[in-house]
Design an enzyme around this catalytic site. Structure first.
Site, mmCIF file in Angstrom:
data_model
loop_
_atom_site.group_PDB
_atom_site.id
_atom_site.type_symbol
_atom_site.label_atom_id
_atom_site.label_comp_id
_atom_site.label_asym_id
_atom_site.label_seq_id
_atom_site.Cartn_x
_atom_site.Cartn_y
_atom_site.Cartn_z
ATOM 1 N N SER A 137 0.846 -1.188 0.000
ATOM 2 C CA SER A 137 0.000 0.000 0.000
ATOM 3 C C SER A 137 0.886 1.244 0.000
ATOM 4 O O SER A 137 1.781 1.378 0.837
ATOM 5 C CB SER A 137 -0.906 -0.012 1.238
ATOM 6 N N LYS B 259 -1.116 -0.873 -4.370
ATOM 7 C CA LYS B 259 -2.345 -0.164 -4.010
ATOM 8 C C LYS B 259 -2.006 1.296 -3.749
ATOM 9 O O LYS B 259 -1.123 1.596 -2.937
ATOM 10 C CB LYS B 259 -3.000 -0.785 -2.776
ATOM 11 N N LEU B 260 -2.709 2.201 -4.421
ATOM 12 C CA LEU B 260 -2.497 3.628 -4.247
ATOM 13 C C LEU B 260 -3.612 4.214 -3.395
ATOM 14 O O LEU B 260 -4.799 4.029 -3.698
ATOM 15 C CB LEU B 260 -2.474 4.348 -5.602
ATOM 16 N N LYS B 261 -3.257 4.918 -2.351
ATOM 17 C CA LYS B 261 -4.244 5.690 -1.602
ATOM 18 C C LYS B 261 -4.642 6.904 -2.444
ATOM 19 O O LYS B 261 -3.789 7.565 -3.052
ATOM 20 C CB LYS B 261 -3.665 6.159 -0.270
ATOM 21 N N ASP C 282 -7.430 2.919 -3.184
ATOM 22 C CA ASP C 282 -8.163 2.881 -1.915
ATOM 23 C C ASP C 282 -8.509 4.301 -1.509
ATOM 24 O O ASP C 282 -7.623 5.142 -1.315
ATOM 25 C CB ASP C 282 -7.296 2.219 -0.839
ATOM 26 N N ASN D 206 -10.641 5.105 1.190
ATOM 27 C CA ASN D 206 -10.949 5.266 2.616
ATOM 28 C C ASN D 206 -12.153 6.172 2.851
ATOM 29 O O ASN D 206 -12.129 7.067 3.696
ATOM 30 C CB ASN D 206 -9.745 5.789 3.389
ATOM 31 N N GLU E 32 -11.358 0.643 -3.772
ATOM 32 C CA GLU E 32 -11.700 0.223 -2.411
ATOM 33 C C GLU E 32 -12.379 1.341 -1.647
ATOM 34 O O GLU E 32 -11.879 2.465 -1.590
ATOM 35 C CB GLU E 32 -10.417 -0.205 -1.695
ATOM 36 N N ASP F 33 -14.479 -2.204 2.388
ATOM 37 C CA ASP F 33 -13.527 -2.394 3.485
ATOM 38 C C ASP F 33 -14.223 -2.000 4.779
ATOM 39 O O ASP F 33 -14.793 -2.831 5.482
ATOM 40 C CB ASP F 33 -12.280 -1.558 3.213
ATOM 41 N N LYS G 22 -10.298 -7.336 7.006
ATOM 42 C CA LYS G 22 -9.331 -6.949 8.026
ATOM 43 C C LYS G 22 -9.789 -7.556 9.349
ATOM 44 O O LYS G 22 -10.785 -7.112 9.925
ATOM 45 C CB LYS G 22 -9.227 -5.432 8.140
ATOM 46 N N GLY H 222 -4.408 -4.779 5.636
ATOM 47 C CA GLY H 222 -3.479 -4.595 6.745
ATOM 48 C C GLY H 222 -3.690 -3.288 7.458
ATOM 49 O O GLY H 222 -4.287 -2.349 6.910
#
Length: 369
Positions: A135, A161-163, A189, A191, A214, A239, A263, A291
């Site tokens: 990530s 994985k790119l935020k 992702d 969030n 995500e 998620d 998770k 994670g």
């Protein structure tokens, strides 16, 4: 199983570099470890709560308090502790899944060590190695991001994985795809940083052949995720929205996702994580293991979970040196083909390195049961 007591240990683990997401920046982890002790063995559980209630309503001080004041006294009323029934004993206490997961994991670990059985074998692992993804947090510039991704690709990670966040989405993703080509397994992702009003922006990500996007929307809005999923070609992965097997079943029935990130700390432990896995497998929904910047203790358990048959996508099961210059266990390392090895010893299969653990410890409380 008779448990003598529990230790609540706080450990400070500085990150090698700041890790930035849509909800904040982490520079170090204040790790809460739970150690369960019997006459013959000890077991460890790691609480993944952050220092502040930003990712979820839980935070590390609160987790320690709820374990001390409520969870352990409830367990003390049991004549004999069976870790497979811990969730039922703790069910009257609403929420606090990260705290419950840490306690349950510690008890599972000590129980399995006494039985001589590995965590992976108990959960149902079918592989002895699992592919590792990494990530990558939000950066100050696209060139900085490209340098970071290049380093991880060179190390051998099989998935990036790119935020992302509003204002840091289409252009960074475009730059990574153009630089590294279509063969790179790439996902993003959010969030929960977007709303349905951002659907046009999120649809622009369809051009980059991503594995998934995500948690684009708020964690409590399955209906709008279902609506967004109909507007995108990129699979929507949930998620934060998934805290139980029931949540997973509801999301799948609504068409809110085609992928689920499991998770264990977020869902209350590895037994509930396995139930979510089973629900998703039954409905043909892919899963992968997320994670929370775990130490080697939490990482060992995650890698064992990721070896179950339904985990068909690479997880955030990075090597220890992705986040930490020094882990509190012997470090997990990335193999030449981008995999990490599932621990095969009893319980978690790893132990803290005592000198390192003691040096990193900021407090320790022994609570007899």
């Amino acid at each position: 199983m008779k448990v003598n007591g529990f230790e609540l240990r706080r450990v400070s683990m500085p990150l090698k570099a700041p890790f930035r997401t849509s909800f904040g920046v982490e520079h170090e982890r204040d790790v809460l470890l739970v150690r369960a002790e019997t006459a013959d063995a000890e077991g460890w559980g790691e609480c993944v709560a952050m220092s502040e209630p930003l990712y979820s309503s839980e935070y590390v001080d609160g987790a320690a308090e709820v374990i001390r004041r409520f969870l352990l006294p409830a367990l003390a009323s049991q004549v004999s502790l069976d870790p497979r029934h811990v969730a039922r004993v703790l069910e009257p206490f609403k929420g606090h899944r990260m705290a419950k997961a840490a306690v349950e994991t510690a008890l599972l670990d000590v129980w399995l060590r006494e039985r001589g059985e590995s965590f992976g074998s108990f959960l149902g692992a079918v592989r002895d190695r699992v592919p590792a993804g990494v990530s990558v947090g939000i950066m100050d510039s696209v060139p900085q991001l490209l340098d970071a991704v290049a380093e991880y690709v060179e190390q051998g990670y099989v998935r990036i994985k790119l935020k992302i966040a509003p204002g840091w989405d289409v252009e960074p993703v475009r730059a990574v795809r153009e630089r590294f080509g279509s063969d790179l397994l790439l996902q993003v992702d959010a969030n929960a940083a977007y709303t349905l009003a951002d659907a046009v922006t999120l649809a622009r990500l369809d051009d980059f052949d991503l594995l998934l996007i995500e948690q684009p929307l708020a964690e409590d809005d399955l209906r709008q995720h279902a609506e967004l999923a109909r507007l995108l070609r990129t699979p929507v992965c949930l998620d934060e929205s998934i805290e139980s097997a029931k949540d997973a079943a509801d999301a799948i029935a609504l068409g809110a996702c085609r992928v689920v990130n499991i998770k264990p700390g977020r869902v209350g432990g590895y037994l509930e994580a396995r139930r979510i896995h089973d629900v998703c497998v039954a409905h043909g929904v892919a899963v992968w293991c997320g994670g929370m910047l775990e130490s080697g203790l939490g990482r060992a358990a995650n890698i064992a979970l990721a070896a179950l048959p339904g985990f068909t996508l690479p997880g955030d099961t990075s090597a220890s040196d992705r986040y930490y210059a020094e882990d509190i266990t012997e470090p997990f390392r990335l193999d030449a083909d981008g995999c990490v090895t599932v621990p095969s010893g009893p319980g978690l299969g790893v132990q803290p390195v005592r000198d390192i653990l003691d040096a990193r410890t900021t407090s320790s409380d022994w609570l007899p049961l």
